[in-house]
Design an enzyme around this catalytic site. Structure first.
Site, PDB file in Angstrom:
ATOM      1  N   ASP A 140       0.863  -1.181   0.000  1.00 41.49           N
ATOM      2  CA  ASP A 140       0.000   0.000   0.000  1.00 41.49           C
ATOM      3  C   ASP A 140       0.894   1.224   0.000  1.00 41.49           C
ATOM      4  O   ASP A 140       2.098   1.122   0.267  1.00 41.49           O
ATOM      5  CB  ASP A 140      -0.921   0.014   1.234  1.00 41.49           C
ATOM      6  CG  ASP A 140      -2.282   0.651   0.940  1.00 41.49           C
ATOM      7  OD1 ASP A 140      -2.308   1.875   0.688  1.00 41.49           O
ATOM      8  OD2 ASP A 140      -3.291  -0.062   0.959  1.00 41.49           O
TER       9      ASP A 140
ATOM     10  N   TYR B 209     -12.405   6.417 -14.717  1.00 43.21           N
ATOM     11  CA  TYR B 209     -12.524   5.197 -13.920  1.00 43.21           C
ATOM     12  C   TYR B 209     -13.145   4.071 -14.728  1.00 43.21           C
ATOM     13  O   TYR B 209     -12.655   2.934 -14.736  1.00 43.21           O
ATOM     14  CB  TYR B 209     -13.364   5.488 -12.675  1.00 43.21           C
ATOM     15  CG  TYR B 209     -13.522   4.331 -11.721  1.00 43.21           C
ATOM     16  CD1 TYR B 209     -12.484   3.977 -10.861  1.00 43.21           C
ATOM     17  CD2 TYR B 209     -14.707   3.607 -11.659  1.00 43.21           C
ATOM     18  CE1 TYR B 209     -12.623   2.917  -9.969  1.00 43.21           C
ATOM     19  CE2 TYR B 209     -14.861   2.553 -10.769  1.00 43.21           C
ATOM     20  CZ  TYR B 209     -13.824   2.214  -9.927  1.00 43.21           C
ATOM     21  OH  TYR B 209     -13.968   1.170  -9.052  1.00 43.21           O
TER      22      TYR B 209
ATOM     23  N   LYS C 124     -11.352   0.548 -15.788  1.00 37.64           N
ATOM     24  CA  LYS C 124     -11.882  -0.738 -15.335  1.00 37.64           C
ATOM     25  C   LYS C 124     -12.280  -1.635 -16.505  1.00 37.64           C
ATOM     26  O   LYS C 124     -12.185  -2.865 -16.416  1.00 37.64           O
ATOM     27  CB  LYS C 124     -13.066  -0.514 -14.389  1.00 37.64           C
ATOM     28  CG  LYS C 124     -12.679   0.069 -13.035  1.00 37.64           C
ATOM     29  CD  LYS C 124     -11.709  -0.831 -12.272  1.00 37.64           C
ATOM     30  CE  LYS C 124     -11.504  -0.376 -10.836  1.00 37.64           C
ATOM     31  NZ  LYS C 124     -10.566  -1.249 -10.091  1.00 37.64           N
TER      32      LYS C 124
END
Length: 250
Positions: A31, A142, A146
């Site tokens: 992360d 986005y 995707k």
């Protein structure tokens, strides 16, 4: 068994890490949120890594290779991107969203593939979205990223299948949690609505009339990595309560 999960210190990634840990996996989590990584269980191996940075990912996978084989790679990193009409989306915001959301998935696959080929087995689970199936107004970067994740997954399944490696994509719908709260508020601002009306619009756009939980996504990831899914590859699997309406309205 070892699993690597990008963006695994919070949200869906954290739920995946918990589920794989419960299933007996040696869990590696990356992360960019240092504080969130520090709060992860001590039994997990954690690394501060930008999953969209090729150099950092190469170093990370070198560490994983030193530790031993990699059985599962969960390409989960991504950013929500802007909520705006396409003509109002800044080019830099577009590039950032696509670079992180699609680029990080590519790098995960790029470095996981040689390790899994050497072992003659493996599973790559990519986090896409229902936005990658339907498209969504006001979310052009986005949605495009995707959709790209799904195209990447289909190609991986074809390339890697002969080596005993499976690739599948999970498409979460609206997932309860802080990230979705930000999306709801930004969409409310763009549409001149209140947050609760946008929330209700998302929920009513599914046949089950509900948001989903991060744990629901995690459960599917563990299944796709398991022997129970030994012949499941190249699939786009939605965990969304069955989205019917890709343009939520109150």
């Amino acid at each position: 068994m070892r699993v690597l999960i990008t963006a695994g210190a919070s949200g869906i990634g954290f739920a995946m890490a918990e589920a794989f840990s419960a299933a007996g996996y040696d869990v590696w989590v990356t992360d960019v949120n240092v504080a969130a990584l520090a709060a992860c269980p001590e039994t997990w191996t954690t690394r501060v890594v930008d999953a969209a940075n090729e150099t950092q990912m190469r170093v990370l996978f070198g560490e994983v290779a030193t530790a031993g084989r990699l059985d599962v790679a969960c390409a989960n990193a991504g950013v929500a991107g802007p909520t705006a009409l396409v003509e109002d989306v800044a080019w830099e915001d577009w590039k950032t969203c696509v670079d992180v959301t699609l680029g990080a998935a590519f790098l995960t696959a790029k470095f996981a593939a040689p390790m899994m080929k050497a072992a003659g087995a493996g599973a790559i689970v990519l986090t896409s979205s229902t936005a990658g199936v339907f498209g969504y107004p006001n979310r052009a970067p986005y949605s495009a990223a995707k959709w790209g994740v799904i195209g990447l997954m289909k190609t991986l399944a074809m390339e890697l299948g002969p080596f005993g490696i499976r690739a599948n994509a999970i498409c979460p719908g609206a997932v309860e949690g802080p990230r979705m709260e930000g999306v709801l508020q930004r969409e409310a601002d763009v549409k001149g609505m209140v947050r609760d009306a946008v929330y209700d619009g998302y929920a009513s756009g599914t046949s089950m009339r509900t948001f989903v939980r991060a744990q629901d996504i995690a459960n599917m990831a563990v299944f796709l990595a398991s022997d129970g899914a030994a012949r499941v590859s190249g699939q786009v699997i939605s965990v969304d309560g069955h989205t019917e309406n890709p343009d939520p309205k109150p």
